[in-house]
Design a protein around this motif. Structure first.
Motif, mmCIF file in Angstrom:
data_model
loop_
_atom_site.group_PDB
_atom_site.id
_atom_site.type_symbol
_atom_site.label_atom_id
_atom_site.label_comp_id
_atom_site.label_asym_id
_atom_site.label_seq_id
_atom_site.Cartn_x
_atom_site.Cartn_y
_atom_site.Cartn_z
ATOM 1 N N ILE A 16 45.612 38.923 55.716
ATOM 2 C CA ILE A 16 45.110 40.009 54.853
ATOM 3 C C ILE A 16 43.597 40.060 55.089
ATOM 4 C CG2 ILE A 16 44.708 40.750 52.464
ATOM 5 C CD1 ILE A 16 47.302 39.266 51.714
ATOM 6 N N PRO A 17 43.033 41.227 55.394
ATOM 7 C CA PRO A 17 41.600 41.272 55.723
ATOM 8 C C PRO A 17 40.722 40.609 54.644
ATOM 9 C CG PRO A 17 42.629 43.369 56.240
ATOM 10 C CD PRO A 17 43.676 42.546 55.529
ATOM 11 N N GLN A 18 39.627 40.020 55.105
ATOM 12 C CA GLN A 18 38.672 39.360 54.192
ATOM 13 C C GLN A 18 37.669 40.368 53.638
ATOM 14 O OE1 GLN A 18 38.462 35.952 53.737
ATOM 15 N NE2 GLN A 18 39.775 35.168 55.391
ATOM 16 N N ALA A 19 37.509 41.490 54.355
ATOM 17 C CA ALA A 19 36.482 42.473 53.952
ATOM 18 C C ALA A 19 37.040 43.872 54.176
ATOM 19 C CB ALA A 19 35.224 42.284 54.795
ATOM 20 N N TRP A 20 36.537 44.820 53.382
ATOM 21 C CA TRP A 20 36.822 46.231 53.657
ATOM 22 C C TRP A 20 35.839 46.710 54.714
ATOM 23 C CZ3 TRP A 20 36.484 45.455 47.981
ATOM 24 C CH2 TRP A 20 37.749 45.365 47.378
ATOM 25 N N TYR A 21 36.242 47.705 55.477
ATOM 26 C CA TYR A 21 35.415 48.184 56.583
ATOM 27 C C TYR A 21 34.772 49.519 56.236
ATOM 28 C CZ TYR A 21 34.065 50.274 60.949
ATOM 29 O OH TYR A 21 33.339 50.904 61.925
ATOM 30 N N GLN A 66 30.608 45.629 56.366
ATOM 31 C CA GLN A 66 31.699 44.796 55.839
ATOM 32 C C GLN A 66 31.431 44.544 54.357
ATOM 33 O OE1 GLN A 66 34.223 43.271 57.832
ATOM 34 N NE2 GLN A 66 33.464 44.490 59.535
ATOM 35 N N ILE A 67 32.413 44.785 53.514
ATOM 36 C CA ILE A 67 32.247 44.497 52.075
ATOM 37 C C ILE A 67 33.349 43.532 51.681
ATOM 38 C CG2 ILE A 67 32.304 45.507 49.761
ATOM 39 C CD1 ILE A 67 30.958 47.977 51.045
ATOM 40 N N GLU A 68 32.927 42.342 51.281
ATOM 41 C CA GLU A 68 33.893 41.263 51.048
ATOM 42 C C GLU A 68 34.904 41.645 49.957
ATOM 43 O OE1 GLU A 68 32.017 37.484 50.255
ATOM 44 O OE2 GLU A 68 33.962 36.621 49.702
ATOM 45 N N ILE A 69 36.171 41.324 50.207
ATOM 46 C CA ILE A 69 37.218 41.589 49.201
ATOM 47 C C ILE A 69 37.275 40.363 48.272
ATOM 48 C CG2 ILE A 69 39.656 42.113 48.824
ATOM 49 C CD1 ILE A 69 39.799 43.181 51.689
ATOM 50 N N PRO A 70 37.122 40.567 46.950
ATOM 51 C CA PRO A 70 37.174 39.409 46.044
ATOM 52 C C PRO A 70 38.513 38.666 46.189
ATOM 53 C CG PRO A 70 36.467 41.384 44.871
ATOM 54 C CD PRO A 70 36.896 41.833 46.241
ATOM 55 N N GLU A 71 38.440 37.343 46.043
ATOM 56 C CA GLU A 71 39.636 36.503 46.234
ATOM 57 C C GLU A 71 40.793 36.940 45.326
ATOM 58 O OE1 GLU A 71 41.415 34.465 48.536
ATOM 59 O OE2 GLU A 71 39.403 34.983 49.192
ATOM 60 N N GLU A 72 40.455 37.311 44.060
ATOM 61 C CA GLU A 72 41.531 37.699 43.124
ATOM 62 C C GLU A 72 42.234 38.977 43.601
ATOM 63 O OE1 GLU A 72 40.231 37.895 39.006
ATOM 64 O OE2 GLU A 72 42.213 38.603 38.341
ATOM 65 N N GLN A 122 39.791 48.788 41.937
ATOM 66 C CA GLN A 122 39.056 49.499 40.880
ATOM 67 C C GLN A 122 39.273 48.847 39.518
ATOM 68 O OE1 GLN A 122 38.815 53.823 40.893
ATOM 69 N NE2 GLN A 122 39.790 53.895 42.887
ATOM 70 N N ALA A 123 40.513 48.462 39.230
ATOM 71 C CA ALA A 123 40.770 47.808 37.939
ATOM 72 C C ALA A 123 39.994 46.488 37.881
ATOM 73 C CB ALA A 123 42.270 47.572 37.757
ATOM 74 N N TYR A 124 39.961 45.778 39.000
ATOM 75 C CA TYR A 124 39.252 44.480 39.045
ATOM 76 C C TYR A 124 37.767 44.667 38.713
ATOM 77 C CZ TYR A 124 36.855 40.473 41.060
ATOM 78 O OH TYR A 124 36.016 39.399 41.236
ATOM 79 N N TYR A 125 37.078 45.593 39.409
ATOM 80 C CA TYR A 125 35.627 45.726 39.193
ATOM 81 C C TYR A 125 35.339 46.254 37.787
ATOM 82 C CZ TYR A 125 34.782 44.779 44.136
ATOM 83 O OH TYR A 125 34.706 44.173 45.359
#
Ligand SMILES: Cc1ncc(COP(=O)(O)O)c(C=O)c1O
Length: 455
Positions: A16-21, A66-72, A122-125
């Protein structure tokens, strides 16, 4: 012994990607600024703060690639990601085409489509910044289901304005949202000023995404505890969808292939962008040379027949002005069954890459879309969402061109969702009750005449 053909190209959970592109920094020209409708000056983050949490506003304007995807968020993605890349060998045989056809299947998400990729983020942030309530619109019901589910997982309350025509066509989508705990209102409604204004002028309005957006934005703007979530169009939404294309790049490589053409349907532009932007980023760096094709309904042809101009994102004119391909914010598209494609505008980022000549756009009629969906279902066993049928139709068209020319080509498309809650539209199609809609030239001309004057 029969050698088994490979059908699915799957990645392990660890991929699963670590970051959004974010493609913005790679583009030859930046996006036009978002303008304040009163001053016509570029807006700043503070102007958007009543509607969105600051972390999403910063993603909206980010120039990081690259924008890191939070672990959760990655952990929740693991419920269904990585999604499979499937070689449509049975469809290839049914069409007797030399083309190789692959589809990235986003319908395996528990909400039924790609929309969950951004709903969870979106719900996470929002939750991170202490927000307790989200309001939103939904066309087909896919986005509303996705946000309702994400809110259930992350402990937020969700209020959904569902476009009237879909509310009537798709009671089970409504029931699904309610099962996840959301409250669902048919739009236009009497609950908001914008809804009441539309109903006063058009008491039998079918609604549209533009109207439902106005209602949801109004609720968020008036209530400090509520923020607004959009299912497409905005940069941060498209960004969250790029997990699709990043996975697909690895999966196509697993198949030892490289696409010649990449296809996605476009409503607000998010599933298309999610698949194509990572491939386009590679192409801009000299790797791969796929033609990129956006497919829109003939009844709502923003990219092919709209103006590339500043316009409101909603019908009630509560949003800032964005430069996009638009049919005019007051245009109410015909009630086609692909509810998620009934939007007057297009994501500024998708509009921009079409304007730069980096992607092409084509239209498909409703009957051709459903015909393709049925053909696909009979070969591959998956009934696509009506929106995704537009991508299927273009894929079949291209596969038949390959056949006519006697030349192989590799086609990749995004099967953005399944159609299990859209069976009424299939019933109507099979009963001969669906029709094509002519391009509503006059209505669009009227709506375009009302575009805001931006020097
Ligand atoms: C399954 C599916 N595909 C595509 C779309 C179109 O939206 P977008 O262009 O943002 O992907 C929708 C919107 O509701 C959808 O539900």
């Amino acid at each position: 012994m029969l050698r088994m053909e490979i059908i699915q190209y799957n990645l392990p959970q660890s991929r699963i990607p670590q970051a959004w592109y974010n493609i913005l920094p790679e583009l030859p020209r930046p996006l036009a600024p978002v303008l304040h409708p009163g001053t016509l000056k570029p807006i700043g983050p503070a102007d958007l703060a009543p509607l969105f949490p600051m972390s999403l506003i910063m993603q909206e304007v980010s120039t990081e690639s690259q924008i890191e995807i939070p672990e959760e968020v990655r952990q929740i993605y693991a419920q269904w990601r990585p999604t499979p890349l499937i070689r449509a060998r049975r469809l290839e045989r049914a069409l007797d085409t030399p083309a190789r056809i692959y589809y990235k299947y986003e319908g395996v998400s528990p909400a039924g489509s790609h929309k969950l990729n951004t709903a969870v983020a979106q719900a996470y942030y929002n939750r991170q910044e202490g927000v307790t309530h989200l309001s939103t619109e939904t066309g087909a019901g896919q986005w509303g289901s996705a946000l309702s589910m994400a809110c259930a997982l992350l402990g937020l309350e969700c209020k959904v304005f569902m476009v009237r025509v879909s509310y009537d066509q798709k009671p089970y989508r409504r029931a699904l949202m309610e099962a996840f705990g959301a409250s669902v209102t048919a739009s236009p409604s009497v609950e908001t000023e914008s809804g009441r204004a539309i109903l006063a002028a058009h008491p039998h309005s079918n609604g549209s995404l533009g109207i439902a957006i106005s209602e949801a934005v109004e609720v968020a703007a008036k209530d400090p505890g509520t923020k607004y979530a959009l299912g497409s169009v905005l940069n941060h939404v498209l960004l969250h969808q790029t997990v699709i294309g990043q996975e697909a790049i690895e999966q196509v490589a697993l198949a030892g292939d490289e696409p010649d053409v990449i296809i996605g349907c476009t409503g607000g532009g998010s599933n298309f962008a999610g698949l194509v932007m990572p491939f386009l980023g590679r192409k801009l760096k000299g790797r791969g040379n796929a033609r990129i094709v956006a497919v829109e309904p003939a009844a709502c042809p923003s990219l092919t027949k709209g103006s590339f101009a500043y316009d409101f994102g909603d019908t009630g004119h509560l949003t800032p002005l964005v430069k996009m391909h638009t049919l005019g914010s007051t245009f109410v598209p015909p009630g086609i069954h692909a509810g998620g494609l009934r939007y007057h505008g297009m994501a500024p980022l998708v509009s921009h890459i079409v304007d730069l000549g980096l992607a092409d756009a084509v239209t498909v009629q409703q009957m051709d879309a459903f015909g393709a969906g049925i053909q696909f279902a009979r070969a591959e066993g998956i009934v696509p969402a009506p929106e995704a049928n537009h991508a299927v139709a273009e894929t079949i068209r291209q596969a038949l061109v390959a056949k006519a020319e006697g030349k192989p080509r590799t086609i990749l498309f995004n099967l953005s969702g399944h159609g299990h809650f859209d069976m009424q539209s299939y019933i109507d199609y099979q009963a001969g009750k669906l029709e094509n809609y002519e391009y509503p030239a006059e209505e669009i001309a009227m709506a375009l005449a009302g575009l805001p004057a931006v020097p």
